[in-house]
Design an enzyme around this catalytic site. Sequence first.
Site, PDB file in Angstrom:
ATOM      1  CE  LYS A 116      -3.962  -0.480   2.429  1.00  0.00           C
ATOM      2  NZ  LYS A 116      -4.830  -0.928   3.552  1.00  0.00           N
ATOM      3  N   GLY A 165      -9.764  -4.768   6.143  1.00  0.00           N
ATOM      4  CA  GLY A 165     -10.085  -3.883   7.264  1.00  0.00           C
ATOM      5  C   GLY A 165      -9.169  -4.062   8.460  1.00  0.00           C
ATOM      6  CD  GLU A 200      -3.700   6.566   4.042  1.00  0.00           C
ATOM      7  OE1 GLU A 200      -3.173   5.861   3.176  1.00  0.00           O
ATOM      8  OE2 GLU A 200      -4.878   6.420   4.417  1.00  0.00           O
ATOM      9  CB  ILE A 203      -9.924  11.714   5.849  1.00  0.00           C
ATOM     10  CG1 ILE A 203      -8.558  11.579   5.145  1.00  0.00           C
ATOM     11  CG2 ILE A 203     -10.788  12.786   5.200  1.00  0.00           C
ATOM     12  CD1 ILE A 203      -7.863  12.862   4.852  1.00  0.00           C
ATOM     13  NE  ARG A 292      -9.290  -8.330  -3.216  1.00  0.00           N
ATOM     14  CZ  ARG A 292     -10.301  -7.677  -2.672  1.00  0.00           C
ATOM     15  NH1 ARG A 292     -11.503  -7.708  -3.225  1.00  0.00           N
ATOM     16  NH2 ARG A 292     -10.140  -6.952  -1.577  1.00  0.00           N
TER      17      ARG A 292
HETATM   18  P1  ADP Z   1     -13.987  -5.849  -0.816  1.00  0.00           P
HETATM   19  O1  ADP Z   1     -13.662  -4.430  -1.050  1.00  0.00           O
HETATM   20  O2  ADP Z   1     -14.120  -6.688  -2.029  1.00  0.00           O
HETATM   21  O3  ADP Z   1     -15.038  -6.049   0.194  1.00  0.00           O
HETATM   22  P2  ADP Z   1     -12.225  -6.676   1.229  1.00  0.00           P
HETATM   23  O4  ADP Z   1     -10.940  -5.960   1.429  1.00  0.00           O
HETATM   24  O5  ADP Z   1     -13.311  -6.509   2.223  1.00  0.00           O
HETATM   25  O6  ADP Z   1     -12.671  -6.354  -0.221  1.00  0.00           O
HETATM   26  O7  ADP Z   1     -11.875  -8.221   1.086  1.00  0.00           O
HETATM   27  C1  ADP Z   1     -12.720  -9.169   0.495  1.00  0.00           C
HETATM   28  C2  ADP Z   1     -12.689 -10.430   1.270  1.00  0.00           C
HETATM   29  O8  ADP Z   1     -11.394 -10.930   1.391  1.00  0.00           O
HETATM   30  C3  ADP Z   1     -13.245 -10.251   2.645  1.00  0.00           C
HETATM   31  O9  ADP Z   1     -14.115 -11.320   2.867  1.00  0.00           O
HETATM   32  C4  ADP Z   1     -12.026 -10.298   3.556  1.00  0.00           C
HETATM   33  O10 ADP Z   1     -12.338 -11.018   4.731  1.00  0.00           O
HETATM   34  C5  ADP Z   1     -11.008 -11.015   2.732  1.00  0.00           C
HETATM   35  N1  ADP Z   1      -9.672 -10.405   2.805  1.00  0.00           N
HETATM   36  C6  ADP Z   1      -9.182  -9.451   2.024  1.00  0.00           C
HETATM   37  N2  ADP Z   1      -7.915  -9.172   2.297  1.00  0.00           N
HETATM   38  C7  ADP Z   1      -7.571  -9.961   3.308  1.00  0.00           C
HETATM   39  C8  ADP Z   1      -6.366 -10.155   4.051  1.00  0.00           C
HETATM   40  N3  ADP Z   1      -5.261  -9.469   3.801  1.00  0.00           N
HETATM   41  N4  ADP Z   1      -6.392 -11.054   5.037  1.00  0.00           N
HETATM   42  C9  ADP Z   1      -7.503 -11.759   5.280  1.00  0.00           C
HETATM   43  N5  ADP Z   1      -8.642 -11.629   4.609  1.00  0.00           N
HETATM   44  C10 ADP Z   1      -8.690 -10.758   3.636  1.00  0.00           C
HETATM   45  P1  ADP Z   2      -8.143  -2.379   3.598  1.00  0.00           P
HETATM   46  O1  ADP Z   2      -6.952  -2.750   2.776  1.00  0.00           O
HETATM   47  O2  ADP Z   2      -8.214  -3.103   4.880  1.00  0.00           O
HETATM   48  O3  ADP Z   2      -9.401  -2.394   2.801  1.00  0.00           O
HETATM   49  P2  ADP Z   2      -8.170   0.533   3.376  1.00  0.00           P
HETATM   50  O4  ADP Z   2      -6.927   1.320   3.298  1.00  0.00           O
HETATM   51  O5  ADP Z   2      -8.938   0.337   2.130  1.00  0.00           O
HETATM   52  O6  ADP Z   2      -7.839  -0.871   4.051  1.00  0.00           O
HETATM   53  O7  ADP Z   2      -9.111   1.181   4.471  1.00  0.00           O
HETATM   54  C1  ADP Z   2     -10.261   0.521   4.934  1.00  0.00           C
HETATM   55  C2  ADP Z   2     -11.192   1.532   5.566  1.00  0.00           C
HETATM   56  O8  ADP Z   2     -10.552   2.214   6.665  1.00  0.00           O
HETATM   57  C3  ADP Z   2     -11.649   2.658   4.644  1.00  0.00           C
HETATM   58  O9  ADP Z   2     -12.753   2.296   3.847  1.00  0.00           O
HETATM   59  C4  ADP Z   2     -11.998   3.754   5.648  1.00  0.00           C
HETATM   60  O10 ADP Z   2     -13.249   3.520   6.255  1.00  0.00           O
HETATM   61  C5  ADP Z   2     -10.927   3.587   6.703  1.00  0.00           C
HETATM   62  N1  ADP Z   2      -9.743   4.428   6.395  1.00  0.00           N
HETATM   63  C6  ADP Z   2      -8.636   4.039   5.734  1.00  0.00           C
HETATM   64  N2  ADP Z   2      -7.753   5.059   5.620  1.00  0.00           N
HETATM   65  C7  ADP Z   2      -8.317   6.117   6.220  1.00  0.00           C
HETATM   66  C8  ADP Z   2      -7.916   7.482   6.459  1.00  0.00           C
HETATM   67  N3  ADP Z   2      -6.733   7.950   6.048  1.00  0.00           N
HETATM   68  N4  ADP Z   2      -8.778   8.287   7.133  1.00  0.00           N
HETATM   69  C9  ADP Z   2      -9.971   7.843   7.565  1.00  0.00           C
HETATM   70  N5  ADP Z   2     -10.401   6.583   7.383  1.00  0.00           N
HETATM   71  C10 ADP Z   2      -9.599   5.720   6.725  1.00  0.00           C
END
Ligand code: ADP
Ligand code: ADP
Length: 454
Positions: A116, A165, A200, A203, A292
């Site tokens: 990331k 998350g 980061e 926000i 993906r």
């Molecule tokens: P989307 O934006 O498609 O919802 P998510 O980031 O929530 O993507 O991931 C999709 C699925 O993959 C979820 O069910 C989550 O539990 C799983 N997942 C994604 N990344 C990871 C990770 N690094 N470790 C474990 N589970 C993951």
């Molecule tokens: P993941 O890889 O687990 O999906 P993300 O970077 O996409 O992680 O962030 C998941 C969620 O966390 C975002 O949808 C948002 O709700 C929160 N988030 C991530 N970065 C920030 C930020 N800089 N400020 C506020 N909320 C954030």
Amino acid sequence: MLKKLLVANRGEIAVRIIRAARALGIPTVAACSEADADSLAARQADEVRIIGPARAERSYLNAEALLQAARDSGADSVHSGYGFLSENADFAEAVTAAGLVFVGPDARTIRRMGDKAEARRTAMAAGVPVVPGSPGELEDVEAALRCAETVGYPLLVKASAGGGGRGIRIAHDAGELRREFPIAQREAQAAFGSGAVYLERFIRQARHIEVQILGDGQRAVHLFERECSLQRRRQKVFEEAPSAALSEAQREALCASAVRLAQSLGYRGAGTLEYLFDSHSGEFFFIEMNTRIQVEHPVSEMVTGIDLVQAMLRIAGGEPLALRQEDIRLNGAALEMRINAEDPARNFFPCPGTVEGLGWPQGDGVRVDSHLYPGYRVPPYYDSLLAKIIVHGKDREEAFARAQKALDETELSGMATTLSLHCWLLAEPRVRAAQFDTGTLETWLAERAAALEV
Ligand code: ADP
Ligand code: ADP
Ligand code: MG
């Protein structure tokens, strides 16, 4: 065109991939763990290969077992869905090295955007705004404290390899950063096999808006945006397309930035660029890319009429992108409700069980993506997603009306599910009015829990 596809995943997305392959006349092989031998994917695929025991480490995360299943069945390609190995660059590389087609971008792109911190640098280089933060990974807490002076508090410590998350911790001041930083590093190491973290700015009251893109390596197009602000523990619960928060000019700028980034990567396949949108200032900031198919892809399919999984298979088969940007039109509005085997009354405790009564909603603009069937025993080993109920209407109002009707018609007994949460969300005026941000649902749930306790 691909000749035979190994589906290296389970649950609803395995069923979804099989449906797309079938529509294109591609035979499928379901790679299943022992726990999934009687799954709907196993029933629907042309062939089934048992790849190992229930535990994901020994089946869906076991690259060698998956490659063996591909070889044994004569598959020429692998679709890994979402989760599991779908964003694992080593797996994509191994698939290619075995002479098979990995349905998705090349390993280099997966590696680059899967990190990331590196993805942020790539976005900046393409002229896409990112959340203010550290230029890259931070060595130690002293470096983090120095960097935090310019980033500002509150801020997030995020794992470079994080996902789902997880791997995100908040710090409101220097003292908290000093405490949280080493914890974040250790947790990232344990959960993702890499202790690399970056900073980061947090926000406040941001909306999560993401752009769906498709590319063939030469050219990329967007399929507009999805809004996924209703989240619990940073995981999406309810999604919609388009976002009600964007003006036409903002939509255009956002989608154009996503195409710019995808073009700069020479991106091949389906991908999503995630952003945070500040509705007060109108600014948007790139946060990450998922290389993906995403869980919530159906809302984009509903508003564009384009089958994303079929498009992925065609691109992987070597066909150039047939779509021109001007042919992709936004039609109406779509909502997706994720139905999980979790009990909202018990803090979303997972509670898999056996499906007893099962009845899905029907009618215009209603779609259900699910792997359930009557009598199906939901195994306790995996993600608790049971179904996605997706509705489409000519506008947001009609979509909500259809969503309400769809939930009324749904029968799913045998276990507690998040259906009740969605009934409540649909009736909530602030959801109807699209007045929410990524923190809203958690606040509402806390208020509701407090109210129930009195
Ligand atoms: P989307 O934006 O498609 O919802 P998510 O980031 O929530 O993507 O991931 C999709 C699925 O993959 C979820 O069910 C989550 O539990 C799983 N997942 C994604 N990344 C990871 C990770 N690094 N470790 C474990 N589970 C993951
Ligand atoms: P993941 O890889 O687990 O999906 P993300 O970077 O996409 O992680 O962030 C998941 C969620 O966390 C975002 O949808 C948002 O709700 C929160 N988030 C991530 N970065 C920030 C930020 N800089 N400020 C506020 N909320 C954030
Ligand atoms: Mg994300």
